[in-house]
Every structure is written in structure tokens, then in C-alpha cells.
Scaffold this motif. Sequence first.
Motif, PDB file in Angstrom:
ATOM      1  N   GLY A 168      40.320  28.152  45.092  1.00  0.00           N
ATOM      2  CA  GLY A 168      39.292  27.891  46.085  1.00  0.00           C
ATOM      3  C   GLY A 168      39.520  28.567  47.414  1.00  0.00           C
ATOM      4  O   GLY A 168      38.914  28.189  48.427  1.00  0.00           O
ATOM      5  N   TRP A 169      40.404  29.559  47.437  1.00  0.00           N
ATOM      6  CA  TRP A 169      40.664  30.312  48.659  1.00  0.00           C
ATOM      7  C   TRP A 169      39.705  31.501  48.756  1.00  0.00           C
ATOM      8  O   TRP A 169      39.076  31.893  47.780  1.00  0.00           O
ATOM      9  N   THR A 170      39.631  32.087  49.947  1.00  0.00           N
ATOM     10  CA  THR A 170      38.888  33.334  50.126  1.00  0.00           C
ATOM     11  C   THR A 170      39.839  34.493  49.810  1.00  0.00           C
ATOM     12  O   THR A 170      40.916  34.593  50.398  1.00  0.00           O
ATOM     13  N   SER A 171      39.427  35.333  48.881  1.00  0.00           N
ATOM     14  CA  SER A 171      40.293  36.401  48.391  1.00  0.00           C
ATOM     15  C   SER A 171      39.961  37.744  49.024  1.00  0.00           C
ATOM     16  O   SER A 171      38.808  38.187  49.002  1.00  0.00           O
ATOM     17  N   ILE A 172      40.983  38.388  49.609  1.00  0.00           N
ATOM     18  CA  ILE A 172      40.858  39.746  50.120  1.00  0.00           C
ATOM     19  C   ILE A 172      41.729  40.637  49.245  1.00  0.00           C
ATOM     20  O   ILE A 172      42.955  40.552  49.274  1.00  0.00           O
ATOM     21  N   TRP A 173      41.085  41.444  48.431  1.00  0.00           N
ATOM     22  CA  TRP A 173      41.811  42.329  47.513  1.00  0.00           C
ATOM     23  C   TRP A 173      42.240  43.590  48.263  1.00  0.00           C
ATOM     24  O   TRP A 173      41.406  44.385  48.680  1.00  0.00           O
ATOM     25  N   PHE A 174      43.550  43.757  48.421  1.00  0.00           N
ATOM     26  CA  PHE A 174      44.090  44.939  49.085  1.00  0.00           C
ATOM     27  C   PHE A 174      44.233  46.038  48.038  1.00  0.00           C
ATOM     28  O   PHE A 174      45.305  46.278  47.495  1.00  0.00           O
ATOM     29  N   ASN A 175      43.137  46.707  47.779  1.00  0.00           N
ATOM     30  CA  ASN A 175      43.089  47.686  46.695  1.00  0.00           C
ATOM     31  C   ASN A 175      43.329  49.097  47.231  1.00  0.00           C
ATOM     32  O   ASN A 175      42.454  49.965  47.168  1.00  0.00           O
ATOM     33  N   HIS A 176      44.526  49.325  47.715  1.00  0.00           N
ATOM     34  CA  HIS A 176      44.844  50.621  48.319  1.00  0.00           C
ATOM     35  C   HIS A 176      45.181  51.686  47.282  1.00  0.00           C
ATOM     36  O   HIS A 176      45.404  52.848  47.642  1.00  0.00           O
ATOM     37  N   ARG A 177      45.200  51.328  46.005  1.00  0.00           N
ATOM     38  CA  ARG A 177      45.479  52.311  44.955  1.00  0.00           C
ATOM     39  C   ARG A 177      44.245  52.624  44.105  1.00  0.00           C
ATOM     40  O   ARG A 177      44.340  53.327  43.103  1.00  0.00           O
ATOM     41  N   GLY A 178      43.102  52.101  44.500  1.00  0.00           N
ATOM     42  CA  GLY A 178      41.881  52.401  43.759  1.00  0.00           C
ATOM     43  C   GLY A 178      41.877  51.845  42.354  1.00  0.00           C
ATOM     44  O   GLY A 178      41.330  52.469  41.435  1.00  0.00           O
ATOM     45  N   ALA A 179      42.449  50.654  42.171  1.00  0.00           N
ATOM     46  CA  ALA A 179      42.496  50.025  40.845  1.00  0.00           C
ATOM     47  C   ALA A 179      41.119  49.492  40.458  1.00  0.00           C
ATOM     48  O   ALA A 179      40.227  49.325  41.302  1.00  0.00           O
ATOM     49  N   LYS A 180      40.951  49.212  39.167  1.00  0.00           N
ATOM     50  CA  LYS A 180      39.694  48.671  38.649  1.00  0.00           C
ATOM     51  C   LYS A 180      39.843  47.170  38.399  1.00  0.00           C
ATOM     52  O   LYS A 180      40.920  46.704  38.018  1.00  0.00           O
ATOM     53  N   PRO A 181      38.765  46.405  38.601  1.00  0.00           N
ATOM     54  CA  PRO A 181      38.810  44.968  38.297  1.00  0.00           C
ATOM     55  C   PRO A 181      39.191  44.740  36.834  1.00  0.00           C
ATOM     56  O   PRO A 181      38.837  45.529  35.962  1.00  0.00           O
ATOM     57  N   GLU A 182      39.932  43.657  36.585  1.00  0.00           N
ATOM     58  CA  GLU A 182      40.406  43.371  35.236  1.00  0.00           C
ATOM     59  C   GLU A 182      39.705  42.179  34.607  1.00  0.00           C
ATOM     60  O   GLU A 182      40.021  41.785  33.485  1.00  0.00           O
ATOM     61  N   SER A 183      38.758  41.590  35.313  1.00  0.00           N
ATOM     62  CA  SER A 183      38.026  40.429  34.788  1.00  0.00           C
ATOM     63  C   SER A 183      36.716  40.308  35.566  1.00  0.00           C
ATOM     64  O   SER A 183      36.386  41.161  36.392  1.00  0.00           O
ATOM     65  N   ASP A 184      35.981  39.227  35.298  1.00  0.00           N
ATOM     66  CA  ASP A 184      34.708  39.009  35.979  1.00  0.00           C
ATOM     67  C   ASP A 184      34.857  38.337  37.334  1.00  0.00           C
ATOM     68  O   ASP A 184      33.860  38.079  38.014  1.00  0.00           O
ATOM     69  N   HIS A 185      36.092  38.028  37.726  1.00  0.00           N
ATOM     70  CA  HIS A 185      36.302  37.433  39.044  1.00  0.00           C
ATOM     71  C   HIS A 185      35.809  38.399  40.124  1.00  0.00           C
ATOM     72  O   HIS A 185      35.888  39.618  39.966  1.00  0.00           O
ATOM     73  N   LYS A 186      35.341  37.847  41.235  1.00  0.00           N
ATOM     74  CA  LYS A 186      34.831  38.687  42.314  1.00  0.00           C
ATOM     75  C   LYS A 186      35.499  38.305  43.637  1.00  0.00           C
ATOM     76  O   LYS A 186      35.212  37.234  44.194  1.00  0.00           O
ATOM     77  N   PRO A 187      36.398  39.167  44.131  1.00  0.00           N
ATOM     78  CA  PRO A 187      37.006  38.885  45.428  1.00  0.00           C
ATOM     79  C   PRO A 187      35.941  38.873  46.514  1.00  0.00           C
ATOM     80  O   PRO A 187      34.921  39.555  46.409  1.00  0.00           O
ATOM     81  N   HIS A 188      36.190  38.097  47.553  1.00  0.00           N
ATOM     82  CA  HIS A 188      35.204  38.010  48.629  1.00  0.00           C
ATOM     83  C   HIS A 188      35.146  39.300  49.444  1.00  0.00           C
ATOM     84  O   HIS A 188      34.091  39.665  49.953  1.00  0.00           O
ATOM     85  N   HIS A 189      36.291  39.957  49.574  1.00  0.00           N
ATOM     86  CA  HIS A 189      36.361  41.187  50.357  1.00  0.00           C
ATOM     87  C   HIS A 189      37.330  42.156  49.683  1.00  0.00           C
ATOM     88  O   HIS A 189      38.259  41.740  48.987  1.00  0.00           O
ATOM     89  N   ILE A 190      37.117  43.452  49.906  1.00  0.00           N
ATOM     90  CA  ILE A 190      38.010  44.487  49.395  1.00  0.00           C
ATOM     91  C   ILE A 190      38.384  45.402  50.556  1.00  0.00           C
ATOM     92  O   ILE A 190      37.512  45.804  51.341  1.00  0.00           O
TER      93      ILE A 190
END
Length: 240
Positions: A202-224
Motif C-alpha cells: 500500500g505504499w507509493t512506488s517510485i521505480w528507479f529504472n536507470h537501466r531501462g528495464a522492462k516491467p515484469e508483471s501487471d503491477h504499475k508503479p506510481h512514478h518512474i
Amino acid sequence: MMRQKAVFFDVDDTMYDHLSPLRGALTGVLGLPETFAFDKAYYLFRYYSDLLSEEEGLSAVPEKAKLERMRQRRFMLSLAEMGVEVTEEQAEALQASYLRGQFEIEPFEGATELIRELDEAGVVTGLITNGPPEHQMNKIAVLGLDKLIPSERIFVSGAVGYAKPDKRLFEYVNERTGTMGGSCYYVGDSWRNDVVGSLDAGWTSIWFNHRGAKPESDHKPHHIAESYEEIRSLYMGLPG
């Protein structure tokens, strides 16, 4: 319970470049050239770390034999996919070199500055990381993060007894810090551990995607975000 904003960070490949010690091990032990696809090797290395940990049933406090087996196999399997066969002895040497390299690290540009700015703004800051307590705390000290964040807001899975993505780890953090999930933000690079774990809690998720990775599931981070400059811009616009 406090409702003020809190921002917690992952450590490995969020606070510092986790690829650097892996690159050092691969070049030092195997003599791989600078043209080798180290980014791909890192992705596979992290993939097999998570996959094998799940297969071995590794808990937050894993059995030593299972942990060592996972650490060895992740090198062998990830490199085999890239056409590089390594022996068990080489895998052991790679692991030893990789561990040594984790104590020759520096924070990402803007990481410590952001923590200071958050603290000055009255935001609760902390760390949540998977791994053995002594090993992770040594890295945190090398990065100087122990000087910025009080020990009571540093949570290592091996000391707590829960490991990401288990939402109980995040709930434990809320309980210990007097915060609430709805007011907490988590910054992390790992889709499985950080994005999925924080969202499930139930937290707000900030995905630090500095390597240009692809999502691995249907989850949706709040921010990238791809840099600490972007993370800072995000936090400046987040509701209190």
C-alpha cells in the motif's frame, strides 16, 4: 501514527552502481573485454539471483549452504546464456571478487544530496534493503549513509526476519517508525522486490529504472525515474 510524508530507499543499484563490482569481478577473474555486454550480464545476474532464491526457498535468514549454492549458480547460469561457460571454481572466485568490490563503491550523483534535502524539509527518510545485516551495514557505512540516516530507520531483511517483496517487511517498517503506508514512498530499482513489494504493502512506488528495464508483471508503479534529478523533481511535486 504520523501522517507526514516518508521516503525510504533501497540500497543495491539504487544508492550506488551495483554493476560496478560485478564488472570488476568479470574482468578480473575471467578477463572479459571492455566490449562485453556487461549491462545484459547484470540483468541476467539479478534475474537468476531472484529466480534461484525463490527456487531454494531462501528466507530473510537463509541457510548458508543454500545461499552459497545460489550465489554460485547465478554466475554459471547468467554467463552461460551469454556463451561464457564457467566452472564451479571460477564461480566461487567470481563471487569472492564481487563481494570485495562491493566495498569500493560511491553513491550515485545526487543521492546523498536528496536525502539531506528531504531531511531538511522535515520528511522522514530511511533505508530498506535485503541481505545479511553485517554485509549490508558495511556497504551502508562505505556509502556514508549511516551518517545521514539514523540506525532506527535502517532496515535490513536479515535482521528483521522478512525480505522484500514480502509486504510484512514494509508493514514492520511502518510499525517501527510510526508511519503509515499511505504516506510512504519507496524508491527502488528492482521490479520484483521494490515495485511489487511496496505496491502490495500500500505504499507509493517510485521505480528507479536507470537501466531501462522492462516491467515484469501487471503491477504499475506510481512514478518512474531514471536519475536522482528526476526523483527530486518528483518528490517536489508529491502531496504532503
